[in-house]
Write a protein that holds these residues in place. Structure first.
Motif, PDB file in Angstrom:
ATOM      1  N   ALA A  11       1.105  -1.528  -0.431  1.00  0.00           N
ATOM      2  CA  ALA A  11      -0.259   0.228  -0.458  1.00  0.00           C
ATOM      3  C   ALA A  11       0.641   1.859  -0.084  1.00  0.00           C
ATOM      4  O   ALA A  11       0.474   1.931  -1.072  1.00  0.00           O
ATOM      5  N   PHE A  12       1.994   1.384   0.871  1.00  0.00           N
ATOM      6  CA  PHE A  12       2.880   2.188   0.589  1.00  0.00           C
ATOM      7  C   PHE A  12       2.888   2.135  -0.457  1.00  0.00           C
ATOM      8  O   PHE A  12       3.571   3.762  -1.256  1.00  0.00           O
ATOM      9  N   ALA A  13       4.526   1.259  -1.206  1.00  0.00           N
ATOM     10  CA  ALA A  13       4.098   2.083  -2.631  1.00  0.00           C
ATOM     11  C   ALA A  13       3.690   2.459  -4.037  1.00  0.00           C
ATOM     12  O   ALA A  13       4.025   3.409  -4.537  1.00  0.00           O
ATOM     13  N   VAL A  14       2.465   1.798  -3.662  1.00  0.00           N
ATOM     14  CA  VAL A  14       0.986   2.214  -4.372  1.00  0.00           C
ATOM     15  C   VAL A  14       0.865   3.230  -4.228  1.00  0.00           C
ATOM     16  O   VAL A  14       1.335   4.386  -5.040  1.00  0.00           O
ATOM     17  N   ASN A  15       0.856   3.963  -3.242  1.00  0.00           N
ATOM     18  CA  ASN A  15      -0.010   5.055  -3.109  1.00  0.00           C
ATOM     19  C   ASN A  15       1.568   6.645  -3.576  1.00  0.00           C
ATOM     20  O   ASN A  15       1.824   7.215  -3.936  1.00  0.00           O
ATOM     21  N   ALA A  16       2.951   5.597  -3.098  1.00  0.00           N
ATOM     22  CA  ALA A  16       4.162   7.198  -2.768  1.00  0.00           C
ATOM     23  C   ALA A  16       4.472   6.952  -3.855  1.00  0.00           C
ATOM     24  O   ALA A  16       5.338   8.086  -4.614  1.00  0.00           O
ATOM     25  N   SER A  17       3.721   5.766  -5.159  1.00  0.00           N
ATOM     26  CA  SER A  17       4.256   5.630  -6.437  1.00  0.00           C
ATOM     27  C   SER A  17       3.701   6.434  -7.114  1.00  0.00           C
ATOM     28  O   SER A  17       3.890   6.948  -8.530  1.00  0.00           O
ATOM     29  N   GLY A  18       2.364   6.718  -6.616  1.00  0.00           N
ATOM     30  CA  GLY A  18       1.129   7.116  -8.297  1.00  0.00           C
ATOM     31  C   GLY A  18       0.386   8.277  -7.055  1.00  0.00           C
ATOM     32  O   GLY A  18      -0.214   9.314  -7.939  1.00  0.00           O
ATOM     33  N   GLN A  19       1.991   9.595  -6.174  1.00  0.00           N
ATOM     34  CA  GLN A  19       1.056   9.897  -5.909  1.00  0.00           C
ATOM     35  C   GLN A  19       1.383  11.602  -6.861  1.00  0.00           C
ATOM     36  O   GLN A  19       0.848  12.174  -6.980  1.00  0.00           O
ATOM     37  N   SER A  20       2.443  11.440  -8.033  1.00  0.00           N
ATOM     38  CA  SER A  20       2.829  12.634  -8.788  1.00  0.00           C
ATOM     39  C   SER A  20       1.798  12.202  -9.805  1.00  0.00           C
ATOM     40  O   SER A  20       1.198  13.832 -10.278  1.00  0.00           O
ATOM     41  N   LEU A  21       0.775  10.829 -10.209  1.00  0.00           N
ATOM     42  CA  LEU A  21       0.151  10.902 -10.943  1.00  0.00           C
ATOM     43  C   LEU A  21      -0.802  11.699 -10.885  1.00  0.00           C
ATOM     44  O   LEU A  21      -1.820  12.515 -11.326  1.00  0.00           O
ATOM     45  N   TRP A  22      -1.703  11.431  -9.065  1.00  0.00           N
ATOM     46  CA  TRP A  22      -2.428  12.049  -8.617  1.00  0.00           C
ATOM     47  C   TRP A  22      -2.689  13.441  -8.618  1.00  0.00           C
ATOM     48  O   TRP A  22      -3.074  13.857  -8.758  1.00  0.00           O
ATOM     49  N   ASN A  23      -1.645  13.591  -8.452  1.00  0.00           N
ATOM     50  CA  ASN A  23      -1.343  15.331  -8.485  1.00  0.00           C
ATOM     51  C   ASN A  23      -1.776  16.048  -9.979  1.00  0.00           C
ATOM     52  O   ASN A  23      -2.155  16.989  -9.917  1.00  0.00           O
ATOM     53  N   LYS A  24      -1.072  15.108 -10.748  1.00  0.00           N
ATOM     54  CA  LYS A  24      -1.709  15.783 -12.189  1.00  0.00           C
ATOM     55  C   LYS A  24      -2.416  15.286 -12.918  1.00  0.00           C
ATOM     56  O   LYS A  24      -3.084  17.155 -13.285  1.00  0.00           O
ATOM     57  N   TYR A  25      -3.496  14.749 -12.483  1.00  0.00           N
ATOM     58  CA  TYR A  25      -4.556  14.739 -13.229  1.00  0.00           C
ATOM     59  C   TYR A  25      -6.103  14.469 -12.679  1.00  0.00           C
ATOM     60  O   TYR A  25      -6.775  14.090 -12.745  1.00  0.00           O
ATOM     61  N   LYS A  26      -6.046  14.539 -10.411  1.00  0.00           N
ATOM     62  CA  LYS A  26      -6.414  14.715  -9.969  1.00  0.00           C
ATOM     63  C   LYS A  26      -7.859  15.887 -10.763  1.00  0.00           C
ATOM     64  O   LYS A  26      -9.018  14.802 -10.281  1.00  0.00           O
ATOM     65  N   GLU A  27      -7.515  17.051 -10.886  1.00  0.00           N
ATOM     66  CA  GLU A  27      -8.865  17.561 -11.442  1.00  0.00           C
ATOM     67  C   GLU A  27      -9.441  16.975 -12.608  1.00  0.00           C
ATOM     68  O   GLU A  27     -11.086  17.489 -12.542  1.00  0.00           O
ATOM     69  N   GLN A  28      -8.852  16.927 -13.019  1.00  0.00           N
ATOM     70  CA  GLN A  28      -9.756  15.666 -14.526  1.00  0.00           C
ATOM     71  C   GLN A  28     -10.152  15.034 -14.172  1.00  0.00           C
ATOM     72  O   GLN A  28     -11.814  14.917 -14.350  1.00  0.00           O
ATOM     73  N   LEU A  29      -9.894  14.059 -13.602  1.00  0.00           N
ATOM     74  CA  LEU A  29     -10.341  12.662 -12.934  1.00  0.00           C
ATOM     75  C   LEU A  29     -11.755  13.398 -12.296  1.00  0.00           C
ATOM     76  O   LEU A  29     -13.008  12.796 -12.684  1.00  0.00           O
ATOM     77  N   MET A  30     -11.795  14.498 -11.103  1.00  0.00           N
ATOM     78  CA  MET A  30     -12.984  14.695 -10.203  1.00  0.00           C
ATOM     79  C   MET A  30     -13.951  15.001 -11.037  1.00  0.00           C
ATOM     80  O   MET A  30     -14.728  14.931 -10.716  1.00  0.00           O
ATOM     81  N   ALA A  31     -13.309  15.744 -12.206  1.00  0.00           N
ATOM     82  CA  ALA A  31     -14.811  16.397 -12.914  1.00  0.00           C
ATOM     83  C   ALA A  31     -15.219  15.378 -13.666  1.00  0.00           C
ATOM     84  O   ALA A  31     -16.769  15.657 -13.378  1.00  0.00           O
ATOM     85  N   TRP A  32     -14.398  14.164 -13.792  1.00  0.00           N
ATOM     86  CA  TRP A  32     -15.329  13.757 -15.036  1.00  0.00           C
ATOM     87  C   TRP A  32     -16.587  12.570 -14.303  1.00  0.00           C
ATOM     88  O   TRP A  32     -17.483  12.707 -14.416  1.00  0.00           O
ATOM     89  N   VAL A  33     -16.226  12.348 -12.768  1.00  0.00           N
ATOM     90  CA  VAL A  33     -16.628  12.065 -11.612  1.00  0.00           C
ATOM     91  C   VAL A  33     -17.635  12.663 -11.273  1.00  0.00           C
ATOM     92  O   VAL A  33     -18.922  11.947 -11.536  1.00  0.00           O
ATOM     93  N   MET A  34     -17.473  13.618 -11.081  1.00  0.00           N
ATOM     94  CA  MET A  34     -18.334  14.677 -10.407  1.00  0.00           C
ATOM     95  C   MET A  34     -20.040  14.735 -11.899  1.00  0.00           C
ATOM     96  O   MET A  34     -21.150  14.842 -11.324  1.00  0.00           O
TER      97      MET A  34
END
Length: 198
Positions: free
Chosen positions: A158-181
């Motif tokens: 869980a630590f590895a997945v979250n740590a390694s994916g953090q930069s991708l989340w920061n890059k695409y979080k607003e687009q993902l959130m807009a689509w989901v909302m």
């Protein structure tokens, strides 16, 4: 001492003793088996009633947990390590299918949610959830369905997945959130309009 013997040593320390009280057994069973449903209910309510930032954090936890759990499932099938009751080791307080023991899916879920919050502005919530994850880890060993190494493996995954994916989340979080909302608001528009959910 080998890792296997160390693992078994700590299992014997943490597993329910013969003289365990009824309270301790029921408490451990609740944490090991039922707490996950309480958590799901809490997050469902928070999603339906929470603001944009709360929803975004829940979406992050959901995505990272799905990834972690998927990897955990594949690892479990690949390693196919026996559970304690399959090896006739210790006491078993709940029924469980004889699926692969390593890593623990329960620990993977709780740890991934915890790290999703820890690697965010809500680090204090993340710290609390990490403690909760280790409480779940203890309970799963106590009731006899996992070994300690299963918990450590899931936690590190869980630590590895979250740590390694953090930069991708920061890059695409607003687009993902807009689509989901957009999907959420379209599907539940009548309830949102009536103010029953947000």
């Amino acid at each position: 001492m080998s890792i296997d013997r160390l693992n078994l040593y700590f299992f014997n320390i943490l597993n329910a003793p013969d003289q365990a009280s009824s309270f301790m057994m029921h408490y451990a069973i609740f944490i090991a088996h039922d707490l996950i449903y309480v958590m799901l209910l809490i997050f469902a309510v928070l999603w339906l009633r929470g603001d944009y930032q709360i929803k975004k954090q829940i979406l992050k936890a959901f995505i990272f947990t799905c990834i972690t759990l998927s990897i955990s499932e594949m690892a479990s099938a690949f390693f196919n390590t026996p559970r304690p009751f399959v090896m006739d080791v210790g006491r078993t307080l709940i029924e469980h299918s004889a699926t692969g023991s390593f890593p623990s899916n329960h620990m993977a879920i709780f740890s991934s949610i915890a790290f999703a919050y820890y690697f965010s502005e809500q680090r204090q919530i993340g710290k609390f959830l990490i403690i909760l994850a280790w409480l779940v880890a203890w309970s799963r060993v106590y009731v006899g369905v996992h070994f300690p190494v299963d918990m450590i493996g899931a936690f590190l995954l869980a630590f590895a997945v979250n740590a390694s994916g953090q930069s991708l989340w920061n890059k695409y979080k607003e687009q993902l959130m807009a689509w989901v909302m957009a999907v959420y608001q379209k599907l539940l528009h009548p309830l949102i309009e009536k103010g029953l959910i947000k």
